[in-house]
Design a protein around this motif. Structure first.
Motif, PDB file in Angstrom:
ATOM      1  N   LEU A  52       0.855  -1.256   0.001  1.00 51.96           N
ATOM      2  CA  LEU A  52      -0.013  -0.067   0.028  1.00 51.96           C
ATOM      3  C   LEU A  52       0.720   1.150  -0.091  1.00 51.96           C
ATOM      4  CD1 LEU A  52      -2.840  -0.842   2.538  1.00 51.96           C
ATOM      5  CD2 LEU A  52      -2.828  -0.885  -0.096  1.00 51.96           C
ATOM      6  N   SER A  53       2.063   1.289   0.734  1.00 50.12           N
ATOM      7  CA  SER A  53       3.080   2.226   0.963  1.00 50.12           C
ATOM      8  C   SER A  53       3.452   2.630  -0.384  1.00 50.12           C
ATOM      9  CB  SER A  53       3.854   2.063   1.757  1.00 50.12           C
ATOM     10  OG  SER A  53       5.004   3.108   1.892  1.00 50.12           O
ATOM     11  N   VAL A  54       4.030   1.584  -1.277  1.00 51.36           N
ATOM     12  CA  VAL A  54       4.487   1.761  -2.702  1.00 51.36           C
ATOM     13  C   VAL A  54       3.565   2.291  -3.593  1.00 51.36           C
ATOM     14  CG1 VAL A  54       5.370   0.633  -4.668  1.00 51.36           C
ATOM     15  CG2 VAL A  54       6.296   0.007  -2.343  1.00 51.36           C
ATOM     16  N   ALA A  55       2.085   1.813  -3.446  1.00 49.94           N
ATOM     17  CA  ALA A  55       0.901   2.364  -4.079  1.00 49.94           C
ATOM     18  C   ALA A  55       0.571   3.787  -3.616  1.00 49.94           C
ATOM     19  CB  ALA A  55      -0.130   1.334  -4.209  1.00 49.94           C
ATOM     20  N   GLY A  56       1.126   4.190  -2.582  1.00 48.63           N
ATOM     21  CA  GLY A  56       0.841   5.706  -2.362  1.00 48.63           C
ATOM     22  C   GLY A  56      -0.537   5.533  -1.547  1.00 48.63           C
ATOM     23  N   LEU A  57      -1.018   4.555  -0.896  1.00 47.53           N
ATOM     24  CA  LEU A  57      -2.320   4.484  -0.304  1.00 47.53           C
ATOM     25  C   LEU A  57      -1.983   4.530   1.249  1.00 47.53           C
ATOM     26  CD1 LEU A  57      -4.200   1.726  -2.583  1.00 47.53           C
ATOM     27  CD2 LEU A  57      -4.501   4.252  -2.614  1.00 47.53           C
ATOM     28  N   TYR A  58      -0.851   4.490   1.598  1.00 43.59           N
ATOM     29  CA  TYR A  58      -0.341   4.384   3.000  1.00 43.59           C
ATOM     30  C   TYR A  58       0.694   5.122   3.384  1.00 43.59           C
ATOM     31  CZ  TYR A  58       0.631   2.491   7.661  1.00 43.59           C
ATOM     32  OH  TYR A  58       0.736   2.400   9.157  1.00 43.59           O
ATOM     33  N   ILE A 279     -14.934   1.460   4.676  1.00 44.78           N
ATOM     34  CA  ILE A 279     -13.564   1.255   5.106  1.00 44.78           C
ATOM     35  C   ILE A 279     -12.893   1.640   3.962  1.00 44.78           C
ATOM     36  CG2 ILE A 279     -13.959  -0.777   6.702  1.00 44.78           C
ATOM     37  CD1 ILE A 279     -13.060  -2.567   4.355  1.00 44.78           C
ATOM     38  N   GLU A 280     -11.692   2.076   4.163  1.00 43.81           N
ATOM     39  CA  GLU A 280     -10.895   2.550   2.932  1.00 43.81           C
ATOM     40  C   GLU A 280     -10.507   1.393   2.024  1.00 43.81           C
ATOM     41  OE1 GLU A 280      -7.203   4.425   4.571  1.00 43.81           O
ATOM     42  OE2 GLU A 280      -8.583   5.832   5.802  1.00 43.81           O
ATOM     43  N   GLY A 281     -10.105   1.653   0.929  1.00 42.61           N
ATOM     44  CA  GLY A 281      -9.871   0.623  -0.074  1.00 42.61           C
ATOM     45  C   GLY A 281      -8.837  -0.339   0.349  1.00 42.61           C
ATOM     46  N   ILE A 286      -5.595  -5.452   3.483  1.00 42.08           N
ATOM     47  CA  ILE A 286      -5.166  -5.739   4.981  1.00 42.08           C
ATOM     48  C   ILE A 286      -6.051  -6.578   5.514  1.00 42.08           C
ATOM     49  CG2 ILE A 286      -4.339  -4.834   7.077  1.00 42.08           C
ATOM     50  CD1 ILE A 286      -2.555  -3.959   4.917  1.00 42.08           C
ATOM     51  N   ALA A 287      -7.252  -6.544   5.643  1.00 43.40           N
ATOM     52  CA  ALA A 287      -8.061  -7.446   6.132  1.00 43.40           C
ATOM     53  C   ALA A 287      -8.179  -8.880   5.565  1.00 43.40           C
ATOM     54  CB  ALA A 287      -9.558  -6.988   6.071  1.00 43.40           C
ATOM     55  N   THR A 288      -8.144  -9.089   4.095  1.00 44.23           N
ATOM     56  CA  THR A 288      -7.829 -10.168   3.537  1.00 44.23           C
ATOM     57  C   THR A 288      -6.454 -10.837   3.914  1.00 44.23           C
ATOM     58  OG1 THR A 288      -9.115  -9.092   1.665  1.00 44.23           O
ATOM     59  CG2 THR A 288      -7.801 -11.353   1.279  1.00 44.23           C
ATOM     60  N   VAL A 289      -5.316 -10.139   3.873  1.00 38.14           N
ATOM     61  CA  VAL A 289      -4.105 -10.792   4.319  1.00 38.14           C
ATOM     62  C   VAL A 289      -3.894 -10.987   5.416  1.00 38.14           C
ATOM     63  CG1 VAL A 289      -1.529 -10.184   4.395  1.00 38.14           C
ATOM     64  CG2 VAL A 289      -2.842  -9.330   2.168  1.00 38.14           C
ATOM     65  N   ALA A 290      -4.616 -10.421   6.476  1.00 31.93           N
ATOM     66  CA  ALA A 290      -4.669 -10.510   7.731  1.00 31.93           C
ATOM     67  C   ALA A 290      -5.201 -11.903   8.163  1.00 31.93           C
ATOM     68  CB  ALA A 290      -4.949  -9.624   8.840  1.00 31.93           C
ATOM     69  N   MET A 291      -6.516 -11.780   7.417  1.00 36.83           N
ATOM     70  CA  MET A 291      -7.111 -13.416   7.565  1.00 36.83           C
ATOM     71  C   MET A 291      -6.531 -14.769   6.976  1.00 36.83           C
ATOM     72  SD  MET A 291     -10.251 -14.562   8.364  1.00 36.83           S
ATOM     73  CE  MET A 291     -11.272 -16.019   7.942  1.00 36.83           C
ATOM     74  N   ILE A 292      -6.027 -14.599   5.867  1.00 39.76           N
ATOM     75  CA  ILE A 292      -5.362 -15.890   5.297  1.00 39.76           C
ATOM     76  C   ILE A 292      -4.002 -16.185   6.030  1.00 39.76           C
ATOM     77  CG2 ILE A 292      -4.150 -16.666   2.972  1.00 39.76           C
ATOM     78  CD1 ILE A 292      -6.347 -14.865   1.394  1.00 39.76           C
ATOM     79  N   SER A 293      -3.308 -15.145   6.680  1.00 44.76           N
ATOM     80  CA  SER A 293      -2.145 -15.450   7.055  1.00 44.76           C
ATOM     81  C   SER A 293      -2.114 -16.034   8.591  1.00 44.76           C
ATOM     82  CB  SER A 293      -0.978 -14.018   7.148  1.00 44.76           C
ATOM     83  OG  SER A 293      -1.445 -13.149   7.590  1.00 44.76           O
TER      84      SER A 293
END
Length: 548
Positions: A52-58, A279-281, A286-293
């Motif tokens: 997200l940081s690389v994409a400028g979203l965080y 929620i923010e896009g 993050i929610a999906t990554v947190a869930m799977i990991s």
């Protein structure tokens, strides 16, 4: 061995009860496991924030900071994982040592009646493989369950902070993988797990039986029959193992599909919430990554149900042995006097539904040699076991002088009676030490004197190392007659006031039998001797004979 029917929860509670002395280490293992798994999960989550940081979203953390934290977390994860496993295995091996000690203590309490049956192979299976498999429970079951619960709750809160609905979605899938799948799988495989352990014990008994009787099997051409029987038991065991493996494969496939669906569901719900502006896009990712990991602990819990069927079956067998009540309880506070006539008054006894002795009456006078003559199966050996109080009579009494045998202190009874059984067991030790079992502080001269009376001295001297000769395992380096004479030497060395001999010369030639019987006749002063045999020739020295 009668095994009480217990459900898995009851077995787990009893096994958990043994961990109390090491609870501190268990809590430490759980703490390190929770932190370690959360650190591992957040390595992936931080990776998501990095994207997200690389994409400028965080922009709350720089990409450098994120990767620095990831490296630190990776090192911490490795250290905590090692420490967690070290604690778990320390607990497991300490407890296994404790359980083995308890099992042997239980066998001492249950003996000799417990070891008088034909279930020795099953007992060996319990003492070795069953206890060993409990390591899985203590090292790889308790802390993973606690870790899965704690980390799942933490992740539900973390994801729930993004949005409460996402926290509920996570909770549903954690429960599905960590609870519902393991419970269903455990129910399907529980009986198979118990059946596998029981079949494994039966196979051990069969192998042990074939090893002991190998000479007879070869002599009478029973190889094919015995091999066929062993093959059937092995095939039966393999069949159960394949069914358990099939259940394990179904569980793995089910878990993988549920995890995949969980990721899709989380992505879909979070995407919908992002589309609604709740929620923010970037938080959808993050929610999906947190869930799977974060499924590592719960997926491991799901996989545990396969081994848990084996483990709980083993635990049930071990606990059944530990909780088994002895047929006869040792008398630790009774009378110590075993002198006087030995009187059987209306003695009745049977094994299960088979009556062996029925209203048996006899008096064995003190300081005499008594013979008991009868064919095999008439109850001669059983009578000696009742006199030794290995079993208790169903009716009637057995008395030593004025004291009923049940009221006599067990240690005093063993001290005052030397009992020579039909099969003499020899330990993997020197011949001298094998004889000295009857009197550990005996001198070499006393051992030699006893050996001479048993007509084994000359044979021992003919061996390369004499009395220091090492006997092979199970005494296989000596013949049946030689083992029998060592058993008789033990009785002479014991110097007890009462001697019971069960077929003492059945494997001995007539010359050595004569020497032994002469020694017994010379020993009869101040001794009560009961001689059991099916041969009339052995009865030549008796003062009184009972026909059974």
């Amino acid at each position: 061995m009668q095994q009480k029917k217990k459900n898995g929860f009851q077995i787990m509670l009893e096994l958990l009860g043994m961990i109390r002395p090491l609870m501190g280490f268990m809590l430490l293992a759980i703490l390190m496991g929770c932190i370690g798994n959360l650190v591992a999960t957040f390595i992936t989550i931080l990776g998501g924030y990095g994207l997200l940081s690389v994409a400028g979203l965080y922009n709350k953390l720089t990409i450098t900071t994120i990767f620095t934290v990831i490296i630190i977390f990776a090192v911490i994860r490795g250290i905590l994982r090692y420490a967690e496993q070290a604690c778990n295995h320390y607990i497991a091996f300490k407890l296994l040592a404790s359980i083995r000690h308890k099992v042997f203590a239980s066998l001492r309490r249950l003996a000799p009646a417990k070891l008088d049956g034909n279930d020795k192979g099953n007992l060996i299976s319990i003492i070795t493989s069953d206890i060993e498999l409990l390591e899985v429970f203590y090292a790889h079951t308790i802390s993973p369950i606690a870790i899965a619960i704690i980390t799942s709750v933490f992740m539900c809160v973390f994801i729930g902070i993004i949005h409460p609905v996402l926290g509920v979605v996570a909770l549903v899938f954690y429960l599905l993988i960590g609870f519902i799948v393991p419970v269903l799988n455990s129910r399907r495989g529980r009986e198979k797990g118990q059946e596998y352990r029981d079949s494994f014990g039966e196979l051990n008994t069969s192998v042990l039986d074939n090893l002991y009787g190998l000479e007879e099997i070869i002599q009478y051409g029973q190889q094919e029959k015995r091999q066929s029987c062993l093959a059937k038991k092995t095939e039966s065991l393999e069949k159960i193992a394949k069914e358990l493996k099939k259940e394990e494969s179904i569980q793995k496939i089910s878990t993988d599909w549920i995890i995949l669906f969980a990721g899709i569901a989380m992505l879909g719900v979070s995407g919908y919430l992002a589309g609604q502006g709740e929620i923010e896009g970037g938080m959808s990712l993050i929610a999906t990554v947190a869930m799977i990991s974060s499924f590592g602990p719960t997926a491991a819990l799901s996989a545990l149900s396969n081994n848990l069927n084996h483990t709980l079956a083993c635990g049930n067998r071990v606990l059944s042995l530990l909780n088994e009540e002895p047929i006869v309880l040792d008398n630790v506070t009774g009378e110590e006097d075993c002198s006087g006539d030995i009187i059987c008054d209306g003695t009745t006894f049977g094994y299960e539904n088979k009556v062996v002795l029925n209203n048996f009456n006899v008096t064995f006078k003190e300081n005499h040699i008594h013979g008991i003559l009868g064919k095999s199966g008439c109850g001669k050996s059983t009578l000696l076991k009742l006199l030794m109080r290995f079993y208790e009579t169903n009716k009637g009494t057995i008395s030593y002088g004025k004291n009923v045998v049940n009221t006599i202190k067990t240690s005093s009874l063993r001290k005052n009676v030397a009992y020579v059984t039909q099969e003499t067991y020899l330990f993997h030790d020197t011949i001298e030490n094998n004889i000295k079992i009857a009197k550990e502080d005996a001198t070499r001269e006393e051992v030699i004197e006893a050996a001479k009376k048993a007509s084994i001295h000359d044979f021992i001297l003919s061996l390369p190392s004499g009395y220091d000769t090492i006997v092979s395992e199970l005494g296989e380096s000596l013949s049946g007659g030689e083992r029998q004479r060592i058993g008789i030497a033990r009785a002479f060395l014991h110097k007890s006031s009462i001697i019971f001999l069960d077929e003492p010369t059945s494997n001995i030639d007539s010359l050595n039998e004569g020497i032994i019987l002469k020694s017994l006749e010379e020993e009869k002063e101040d001794k009560t001797i009961i001689l059991v045999s099916h041969r009339k020739s052995t009865m030549g020295i008796v003062d009184h004979m009972v026909n059974m």
